[in-house]
Scaffold this active site. Structure first.
Site, PDB file in Angstrom:
ATOM      1  N   ASP A  39       0.860  -1.183   0.000  1.00  0.00           N
ATOM      2  CA  ASP A  39       0.000   0.000   0.000  1.00  0.00           C
ATOM      3  C   ASP A  39       0.893   1.229   0.000  1.00  0.00           C
ATOM      4  OD1 ASP A  39      -3.240   0.326   0.881  1.00  0.00           O
ATOM      5  OD2 ASP A  39      -2.010   2.122   1.085  1.00  0.00           O
ATOM      6  N   TYR A 154     -12.763   7.062 -12.720  1.00  0.00           N
ATOM      7  CA  TYR A 154     -12.975   5.785 -12.039  1.00  0.00           C
ATOM      8  C   TYR A 154     -13.748   4.823 -12.945  1.00  0.00           C
ATOM      9  CZ  TYR A 154     -14.267   2.397  -8.448  1.00  0.00           C
ATOM     10  OH  TYR A 154     -14.426   1.236  -7.734  1.00  0.00           O
TER      11      TYR A 154
END
Length: 239
Positions: A39, A154
């Protein structure tokens, strides 16, 4: 010997500090896998890895090739191989079409789509070299086919994820590598709260088009990912 459906497998999960990524890593570990969590949130990924037995947390920006290469190298050094990749890292950017800036469009596409190509290619090369096959799970979305007006990059990125998954599946099948995508609806994560659940009215709109009348839970998506990562999936997916 570790027991479980994913016993003695090594799984790399991106976007794993929280939400669906963390739920996937936790489920995989419960089913016997050793997990490497990645991450961009350095503290978050290390804290999440500490909550899972036999897990390693690595900070990486998976939209950059040099960091992906370093991530995969570190995972291989740590565990010796990678059997499973979950491409889960993703971001959103809310903006109306006429106001959307080029840099924001590019940023979302880099994280949501380019990262899946970069991680998928790097991990697949390691899988092919080892000659044991493997499984790659790309996290797509219902928004690959359902457009939200103020979530342009997105929506575009997730449509691209679906096509990328098909190309990867066809290209890697001969190497014994299965590639599938999951297309969740609205899941109760911090990302969803910021993107489409900003008010009670927005939540009502989402639930009005959700037959079950509730949000999904990250653990439900993790269960699907664990199945797709297992040998059982080959019988149903034809891969």
């Amino acid at each position: 010997m570790t027991t479980g459906r994913l016993a003695n497998r090594v799984a790399l999960v991106t976007g794993a500090a929280r939400g669906i990524g963390f739920a996937c890593a936790k489920r995989f570990a419960a089913e016997g896998a050793r997990c490497v969590l990645a991450d961009i949130d350095t503290d978050g990924v290390r804290e999440s890895a500490a909550r899972i037995d036999c897990a390693l947390g690595i900070a990486a920006d998976v939209s950059l090739k040099r960091e992906v290469d370093a991530l995969v190298a570190a995972a291989l050094e740590h565990a010796g191989r990678i059997d499973i990749l979950v491409n889960n890292a993703g971001i959103t950017h809310a903006c109306e079409f006429l106001d959307l800036a080029e840099e924001d469009f590019d940023r979302v596409l880099r994280v949501n789509l380019k990262s899946m190509f970069l991680c998928g290619q790097a991990v697949a090369r390691a899988m092919v070299k080892l000659g044991r096959g493997g499984a790659i799970v790309n996290m797509s979305s219902v928004n690959a086919v359902l457009a939200i007006p103020n979530q342009i990059p997105y929506v575009v990125s997730k449509g691209g994820v679906n096509q990328l998954t098909k190309v990867m599946a066809v290209s890697l099948a001969s190497h014994g590598i299965r590639v599938n995508a999951i297309g969740p609806g609205t899941i109760a994560t911090e990302l969803a709260k910021r993107a489409v659940l900003g008010s009670e009215e927005a939540k009502r709109r989402v639930l009005s088009r959700t037959p079950l009348g509730r949000l999904g839970e990250p653990e439900e998506i993790a269960a699907v990912a664990a199945f797709l990562a297992s040998d059982e999936a080959s019988y149903l997916t034809g891969q």
